[in-house]
Write an enzyme that holds these catalytic residues in place. Sequence first.
Site, PDB file in Angstrom:
ATOM      1  N   SER A  43       1.372  -0.332  -5.564  1.00 22.92           N
ATOM      2  CA  SER A  43       0.599  -0.620  -4.332  1.00 22.92           C
ATOM      3  C   SER A  43       0.120  -2.040  -4.443  1.00 22.92           C
ATOM      4  CB  SER A  43      -0.639   0.439  -4.297  1.00 22.92           C
ATOM      5  OG  SER A  43      -1.318   0.528  -3.035  1.00 22.92           O
ATOM      6  N   GLU A  60       4.435  -9.310   4.352  1.00 20.98           N
ATOM      7  CA  GLU A  60       3.891  -8.609   5.286  1.00 20.98           C
ATOM      8  C   GLU A  60       2.593  -9.023   5.953  1.00 20.98           C
ATOM      9  OE1 GLU A  60       4.869  -5.550   6.528  1.00 20.98           O
ATOM     10  OE2 GLU A  60       3.093  -4.541   7.165  1.00 20.98           O
ATOM     11  N   HIS A 107      -7.424  -9.216   3.529  1.00 23.25           N
ATOM     12  CA  HIS A 107      -6.833  -8.602   2.406  1.00 23.25           C
ATOM     13  C   HIS A 107      -7.287  -8.425   1.202  1.00 23.25           C
ATOM     14  CE1 HIS A 107      -2.969  -7.369   0.999  1.00 23.25           C
ATOM     15  NE2 HIS A 107      -3.083  -8.225  -0.044  1.00 23.25           N
ATOM     16  N   SER A 144      -5.601   1.846  -2.438  1.00 20.10           N
ATOM     17  CA  SER A 144      -5.123   1.981  -1.104  1.00 20.10           C
ATOM     18  C   SER A 144      -3.965   3.177  -1.197  1.00 20.10           C
ATOM     19  CB  SER A 144      -4.269   0.738  -0.450  1.00 20.10           C
ATOM     20  OG  SER A 144      -3.235   0.136  -1.656  1.00 20.10           O
ATOM     21  N   SER A 195       5.628  -2.572  12.291  1.00 18.67           N
ATOM     22  CA  SER A 195       5.818  -3.519  10.889  1.00 18.67           C
ATOM     23  C   SER A 195       6.944  -3.253   9.997  1.00 18.67           C
ATOM     24  CB  SER A 195       4.504  -3.258  10.371  1.00 18.67           C
ATOM     25  OG  SER A 195       3.383  -3.234  11.089  1.00 18.67           O
ATOM     26  N   ASN A 202       4.775 -10.966   9.006  1.00 22.58           N
ATOM     27  CA  ASN A 202       3.420 -11.002   9.867  1.00 22.58           C
ATOM     28  C   ASN A 202       3.364 -11.604  11.178  1.00 22.58           C
ATOM     29  OD1 ASN A 202       0.461 -10.543   9.639  1.00 22.58           O
ATOM     30  ND2 ASN A 202       0.544 -12.742  10.021  1.00 22.58           N
ATOM     31  N   HIS A 229       0.834  -1.024   0.035  1.00 23.14           N
ATOM     32  CA  HIS A 229       0.121   0.102  -0.186  1.00 23.14           C
ATOM     33  C   HIS A 229       0.788   1.338  -0.091  1.00 23.14           C
ATOM     34  CE1 HIS A 229      -3.209  -2.780   1.187  1.00 23.14           C
ATOM     35  NE2 HIS A 229      -2.485  -3.062   2.116  1.00 23.14           N
ATOM     36  N   ASP A 248       0.164  -4.296  14.658  1.00 23.11           N
ATOM     37  CA  ASP A 248      -0.455  -3.707  13.522  1.00 23.11           C
ATOM     38  C   ASP A 248      -1.775  -4.344  13.094  1.00 23.11           C
ATOM     39  OD1 ASP A 248      -1.211  -4.336  10.477  1.00 23.11           O
ATOM     40  OD2 ASP A 248       0.882  -3.687   9.960  1.00 23.11           O
ATOM     41  N   ASN A 249      -1.952  -5.515  13.081  1.00 22.38           N
ATOM     42  CA  ASN A 249      -3.138  -6.273  12.752  1.00 22.38           C
ATOM     43  C   ASN A 249      -4.255  -5.895  13.972  1.00 22.38           C
ATOM     44  OD1 ASN A 249      -1.078  -7.528  11.292  1.00 22.38           O
ATOM     45  ND2 ASN A 249      -2.211  -9.423  10.989  1.00 22.38           N
ATOM     46  N   ASP A 280       3.092  -7.666   0.121  1.00 19.33           N
ATOM     47  CA  ASP A 280       2.176  -7.616   0.992  1.00 19.33           C
ATOM     48  C   ASP A 280       1.009  -8.116   0.273  1.00 19.33           C
ATOM     49  OD1 ASP A 280       0.144  -6.755   2.640  1.00 19.33           O
ATOM     50  OD2 ASP A 280       0.457  -4.577   2.726  1.00 19.33           O
ATOM     51  N   GLN A 311      10.276  -5.151   8.508  1.00 15.35           N
ATOM     52  CA  GLN A 311      10.502  -5.391   7.252  1.00 15.35           C
ATOM     53  C   GLN A 311      11.714  -4.899   6.805  1.00 15.35           C
ATOM     54  OE1 GLN A 311       9.230  -6.869   4.514  1.00 15.35           O
ATOM     55  NE2 GLN A 311       6.825  -6.798   4.906  1.00 15.35           N
ATOM     56  N   LYS A 355       4.484  -7.370  14.934  1.00 21.22           N
ATOM     57  CA  LYS A 355       3.633  -6.970  13.625  1.00 21.22           C
ATOM     58  C   LYS A 355       2.364  -7.374  13.851  1.00 21.22           C
ATOM     59  CE  LYS A 355       1.841  -6.816   9.414  1.00 21.22           C
ATOM     60  NZ  LYS A 355       0.688  -7.157   9.335  1.00 21.22           N
ATOM     61  N   HIS A 394      -3.497   2.241   8.282  1.00 19.36           N
ATOM     62  CA  HIS A 394      -2.946   2.298   9.841  1.00 19.36           C
ATOM     63  C   HIS A 394      -2.046   3.636  10.104  1.00 19.36           C
ATOM     64  CE1 HIS A 394      -4.588  -1.567  10.176  1.00 19.36           C
ATOM     65  NE2 HIS A 394      -3.528  -2.240  10.304  1.00 19.36           N
ATOM     66  N   CYS A 428      -5.714  -2.247  13.193  1.00 17.51           N
ATOM     67  CA  CYS A 428      -7.334  -2.178  12.761  1.00 17.51           C
ATOM     68  C   CYS A 428      -8.162  -1.444  13.903  1.00 17.51           C
ATOM     69  CB  CYS A 428      -7.550  -3.665  12.363  1.00 17.51           C
ATOM     70  SG  CYS A 428      -6.851  -4.203  11.025  1.00 17.51           S
TER      71      CYS A 428
HETATM   72  P1  NAI Z   1      -6.226 -14.683  11.760  1.00 16.48           P
HETATM   73  O1  NAI Z   1      -5.840 -16.052  11.228  1.00 16.48           O
HETATM   74  O2  NAI Z   1      -5.468 -14.330  12.993  1.00 16.48           O
HETATM   75  O3  NAI Z   1      -7.524 -14.426  12.010  1.00 16.48           O
HETATM   76  C1  NAI Z   1      -8.743 -14.957  10.849  1.00 16.48           C
HETATM   77  C2  NAI Z   1      -9.961 -15.360  11.858  1.00 16.48           C
HETATM   78  O4  NAI Z   1     -11.057 -15.682  10.966  1.00 16.48           O
HETATM   79  C3  NAI Z   1      -9.181 -16.902  12.488  1.00 16.48           C
HETATM   80  O5  NAI Z   1      -9.573 -16.917  13.704  1.00 16.48           O
HETATM   81  C4  NAI Z   1     -10.272 -17.628  11.843  1.00 16.48           C
HETATM   82  O6  NAI Z   1     -10.553 -18.868  12.502  1.00 16.48           O
HETATM   83  C5  NAI Z   1     -11.463 -16.930  11.248  1.00 16.48           C
HETATM   84  N1  NAI Z   1     -12.249 -17.499  10.174  1.00 16.48           N
HETATM   85  C6  NAI Z   1     -11.809 -18.149   9.112  1.00 16.48           C
HETATM   86  N2  NAI Z   1     -12.927 -18.449   8.322  1.00 16.48           N
HETATM   87  C7  NAI Z   1     -13.978 -18.059   9.001  1.00 16.48           C
HETATM   88  C8  NAI Z   1     -15.301 -17.770   8.531  1.00 16.48           C
HETATM   89  N3  NAI Z   1     -15.743 -18.465   7.435  1.00 16.48           N
HETATM   90  N4  NAI Z   1     -16.133 -17.210   9.475  1.00 16.48           N
HETATM   91  C9  NAI Z   1     -15.815 -16.797  10.453  1.00 16.48           C
HETATM   92  N5  NAI Z   1     -14.751 -16.721  11.009  1.00 16.48           N
HETATM   93  C10 NAI Z   1     -13.498 -17.171   9.896  1.00 16.48           C
HETATM   94  O7  NAI Z   1      -5.833 -13.494  10.524  1.00 16.48           O
HETATM   95  P2  NAI Z   1      -5.545 -12.042  10.917  1.00 16.48           P
HETATM   96  O8  NAI Z   1      -4.088 -11.810  11.064  1.00 16.48           O
HETATM   97  O9  NAI Z   1      -6.691 -11.568  11.764  1.00 16.48           O
HETATM   98  O10 NAI Z   1      -5.957 -11.467   9.373  1.00 16.48           O
HETATM   99  C11 NAI Z   1      -6.998 -11.622   8.630  1.00 16.48           C
HETATM  100  C12 NAI Z   1      -7.079 -10.949   7.394  1.00 16.48           C
HETATM  101  O11 NAI Z   1      -6.845  -9.439   7.553  1.00 16.48           O
HETATM  102  C13 NAI Z   1      -6.090 -11.415   6.607  1.00 16.48           C
HETATM  103  O12 NAI Z   1      -6.477 -11.575   5.324  1.00 16.48           O
HETATM  104  C14 NAI Z   1      -4.925 -10.381   6.676  1.00 16.48           C
HETATM  105  O13 NAI Z   1      -4.029 -10.449   5.649  1.00 16.48           O
HETATM  106  C15 NAI Z   1      -5.729  -9.124   6.620  1.00 16.48           C
HETATM  107  N6  NAI Z   1      -4.949  -7.855   7.264  1.00 16.48           N
HETATM  108  C16 NAI Z   1      -5.601  -6.727   6.931  1.00 16.48           C
HETATM  109  C17 NAI Z   1      -5.034  -5.578   7.578  1.00 16.48           C
HETATM  110  C18 NAI Z   1      -5.699  -4.418   7.062  1.00 16.48           C
HETATM  111  O14 NAI Z   1      -5.037  -3.266   7.537  1.00 16.48           O
HETATM  112  N7  NAI Z   1      -6.720  -4.329   6.258  1.00 16.48           N
HETATM  113  C19 NAI Z   1      -3.970  -5.414   8.582  1.00 16.48           C
HETATM  114  C20 NAI Z   1      -3.396  -6.875   8.878  1.00 16.48           C
HETATM  115  C21 NAI Z   1      -4.130  -8.143   8.165  1.00 16.48           C
END
Ligand code: NAI
Length: 484
Positions: free
Chosen positions: A78, A207, A352, A83, A413, A232, A55, A241-242, A145, A417, A237, A405, A246
């Site tokens: 990006s 990332e 993501h 983003s 984070s 990650n 991003h 960050d997550n 990322d 990196q 991180k 963020h 968020c």
């Molecule tokens: P995580 O693996 O810690 O959490 C995801 C959760 O979703 C897990 O607990 C899992 O059991 C649950 N899950 C899976 N399928 C499901 C369903 N059908 N219904 C309900 N729950 C379900 O992963 P994390 O780190 O929380 O990341 C989640 C997403 O966010 C990823 O795609 C990651 O890349 C992205 N992300 C986005 C950020 C942003 O700034 N927008 C920042 C960091 C991560």
Amino acid sequence: EANGMEFAVADLSLAEFGRDEIRLAEHEMPGLMAIRREYAEAKPLRGARIAGSLHMTVQTAVLIETLVELGAEVRWVSCNIFSTQDHAAAAVVVGKNGTPDAPAGVPVFAWKGETLEEYWWCTNHLFNFHDADGNVVGPNMILDDGGDATLLVHKGVEFEKAGAVPQADENDPDEYRVILETLRGSLAADANRFTRIAAGIRGVTEETTTGVHRLYELAKTGDLLFPAINVNDSVTKSKFDNKYGCRHSLIDGINRATDVLIGGKTAVVCGFGDVGKGCAESLRGQGARVIVTEIDPICALQAAMEGYQVAPLDDVVEQADIVITATGNKDVVTAQHMLRMKHQAIVGNIGHFDNEIDMAGLARVPGITRKEIKPQVHEWVRPDGRSIIVLSEGRLLNLGNATGHPSFVMSNSFANQTIAQIELFTKHDEYDNQVYVLPKHLDEKVARLHLDALGAKLTKLTKDQAEYIGVDVDGPYKPDHYRY
Ligand code: NAI
């Protein structure tokens, strides 16, 4: 192209605004700035050609300029079509010593609101560094990322080996069709381009959760073409960050998009991992009643212990004023769910990729219409006349509707990196084509770099105490399996 530099950004005249925000961000990114000071002499990234896909925000600008200060040559895109902050992109291209007429910074190929074709054109262009004689050479490092840059290289090599790019079949998403088209063009022009690029790459640092997942899949089948560091899963991180990132940027996105009062509303957060935990906390902080959906009993129990109702979306979708997906999974909110929601319910994704919410299915509902309220905010009017509001077309709303963020958390984070880039660039011989995490002492170092700025003072272990709990006075303080 200007001043001998290629780039593709929205508007270079935004550079001064971008530079001002970068300057303010630098103060909020003590980890990155400390790393700049630490390596000012050594320049450990001298000779590195880093292809970055992340991003293109103000915070990322501080990362890019850190990599450059450490000696690297950098090109950037990006990793999401919505983003980019155009002023940050402009400032990076212009550079500290350039002007919009004579840019002297880093080639960036990114603007807010790319089409998918443009997005993959940029990513494809990312790999065309030039040597001193002006010949095109590949990168020797990737900073990714979500894994799109890594994916393009791996798919490119796969198809070059096969000698042809397959046709997309009708079940493939539109985006895959665009990727295949991009690779078809590359293969037609140069039958070994990606094979050469892959051979030159010392490693990738990734990332996010979703990109890391892709890397482990490649490693499992023996198809990973170079070593990878999973940034990650540094504690500094994903647990910061997550979660805290968020917690800040989810409601920022909802507010900027809709300005609806969150207090008193019912919000459903799908997924209670690191991202979901931060999202739920921020919505509750605004006074919303939060319902969590989970498939994992441990995360479901954690949500219950925090006092959230835990229920399947099917059972609660009619109650929801706001539905947020944070799973990294696909088809979490279906078109059927969206047809059952309240009038003007808000639907957004912070995971993501854009397949958590079935936007394609929604578009296929007979009689449904879509009205753009403003960029990245669409009202979908259903056949019964009631509507829902979809943020960022189902793509991550904290970056599409807000600015992602804040700096301080991204400093953590991006310190990881930068350290991971130095590690793989300088010690790639010590790594196999597997996925690694940074050792704990470096994770602790990243945290340490951020304490002073918050006035946090550590307690020092005595030698006696350290022996008693079986650690070194200077750390690491926890075994690798400790969960924080
Ligand atoms: P995580 O693996 O810690 O959490 C995801 C959760 O979703 C897990 O607990 C899992 O059991 C649950 N899950 C899976 N399928 C499901 C369903 N059908 N219904 C309900 N729950 C379900 O992963 P994390 O780190 O929380 O990341 C989640 C997403 O966010 C990823 O795609 C990651 O890349 C992205 N992300 C986005 C950020 C942003 O700034 N927008 C920042 C960091 C991560």
